[in-house]
Design an enzyme around this catalytic site. Sequence first.
Site, short mmCIF file in Angstrom:
data_model
loop_
_atom_site.label_atom_id
_atom_site.label_comp_id
_atom_site.label_asym_id
_atom_site.label_seq_id
_atom_site.Cartn_x
_atom_site.Cartn_y
_atom_site.Cartn_z
N LYS A 136 0.80 -1.20 0.00
CA LYS A 136 0.00 0.00 0.00
C LYS A 136 0.84 1.26 0.00
CE LYS A 136 -2.32 -2.59 3.25
NZ LYS A 136 -2.59 -2.81 4.65
N GLY A 137 2.12 1.10 0.32
CA GLY A 137 2.99 2.25 0.55
C GLY A 137 3.13 3.21 -0.61
N GLU B 199 7.25 2.95 -6.52
CA GLU B 199 7.42 2.40 -5.17
C GLU B 199 7.71 3.52 -4.18
OE1 GLU B 199 6.95 0.34 -2.92
OE2 GLU B 199 8.36 -1.32 -2.95
N ASP B 200 7.29 3.29 -2.94
CA ASP B 200 7.54 4.28 -1.89
C ASP B 200 9.02 4.40 -1.58
OD1 ASP B 200 7.66 1.71 -0.81
OD2 ASP B 200 6.22 2.09 0.80
N LYS C 80 17.15 4.50 0.08
CA LYS C 80 18.11 4.30 1.18
C LYS C 80 19.30 3.57 0.59
CE LYS C 80 15.21 3.36 5.19
NZ LYS C 80 14.82 2.29 6.12
N PHE D 165 14.68 4.59 9.94
CA PHE D 165 13.33 4.11 9.68
C PHE D 165 12.38 5.29 9.51
CE2 PHE D 165 9.18 2.32 10.33
CZ PHE D 165 9.27 1.13 9.64
N VAL D 166 11.75 5.38 8.36
CA VAL D 166 10.88 6.52 8.08
C VAL D 166 9.42 6.10 7.93
CG1 VAL D 166 12.62 8.04 7.07
CG2 VAL D 166 11.50 6.33 5.62
N ASP E 105 4.56 2.99 6.50
CA ASP E 105 3.93 2.67 7.79
C ASP E 105 4.89 2.04 8.79
OD1 ASP E 105 4.12 0.14 6.30
OD2 ASP E 105 2.97 -0.68 7.98
P1 IMP Z 1 13.18 -3.73 0.24
O1 IMP Z 1 12.64 -4.97 -0.39
O2 IMP Z 1 14.11 -3.99 1.36
O3 IMP Z 1 13.76 -2.75 -0.76
O4 IMP Z 1 11.97 -3.05 0.99
C1 IMP Z 1 10.99 -2.33 0.38
C2 IMP Z 1 9.80 -2.24 1.29
O5 IMP Z 1 10.13 -2.27 2.69
C3 IMP Z 1 9.13 -0.90 1.08
O6 IMP Z 1 8.18 -0.98 0.04
C4 IMP Z 1 8.52 -0.64 2.42
O7 IMP Z 1 7.24 -1.23 2.50
C5 IMP Z 1 9.41 -1.32 3.41
N1 IMP Z 1 10.36 -0.36 4.04
C6 IMP Z 1 11.68 -0.25 3.81
N2 IMP Z 1 12.24 0.74 4.54
C7 IMP Z 1 11.21 1.28 5.24
C8 IMP Z 1 11.14 2.37 6.19
O8 IMP Z 1 12.11 3.05 6.54
N3 IMP Z 1 9.89 2.62 6.69
C9 IMP Z 1 8.79 1.92 6.34
N4 IMP Z 1 8.82 0.91 5.47
C10 IMP Z 1 10.03 0.58 4.92
MG MG Z 2 5.89 -1.09 0.70
#
Ligand code: IMP
Ligand code: MG
Length: 195
Positions: free
Chosen positions: A55-56, A111-112, A143, A164-165, A171
């Site tokens: 949902k992000g 993507e968020d 990040k 962590f944001v 969320d």
């Molecule tokens: P990845 O697969 O590690 O790149 O993670 C992506 C997903 O992790 C994002 O779509 C978010 O839902 C979640 N995520 C990663 N970092 C954060 C954060 O700092 N706050 C909240 N959700 C995060």
């Molecule tokens: Mg997400």
Amino acid sequence: MAEPRAARKKSKQGREERVRVLITGDRIQKRIRALATEIRKDFPEERLHLVSVLKGGVFFLTDLARSIPGEVSFDFIAVASYGQNTHSSGQVRLTRDLDSSIEGQTVIVVEDILDTGMTLQYLLRLFHQRKPKHLRVAVLLDKVGRRLAPVHADYVGFTIPNEFVVGYGLDYSERYRNLPYVGVLTLRSGEKVRK
Ligand code: IMP
Ligand code: MG
């Protein structure tokens, strides 16, 4: 618009949480307008099909879609991670597929946040097999320091430090998504917040 510098809240567990504004809503909106212009410049004639990850990515998609001139369509996909330490183990599973085919389309994945990159790596592999004409990635936040999978984003809103944001779709246990800004979440106990 005036924005609070920080918000405080008690979680269900009674731990005090604090959100410090990192990127204001105004900066987010401005940056999204610039990204929209850049994306349209790269594809001046084509219909752009935005695919967002629930949902992000929802607020980013809706603001981006409204800022891109010309023909735009969009669709949603949802993924879940399973097991412990799921993101770093790369166990990603599809929980909701797209409504329509992306074959021959100019697809922008919206993507968020790009963190370890495992989620996007999984999605890009999946979408690639479906033969879009172009496949690009837009992320609001990057990040950089956390990357495990070699995923490249074509359009990046903001590069942020390894914290962590929350807010603007992001969320912590389904909370804080509705904040109009992005903030760093900390626990008063000093404990690190993990996703
Ligand atoms: P990845 O697969 O590690 O790149 O993670 C992506 C997903 O992790 C994002 O779509 C978010 O839902 C979640 N995520 C990663 N970092 C954060 C954060 O700092 N706050 C909240 N959700 C995060
Ligand atoms: Mg997400």
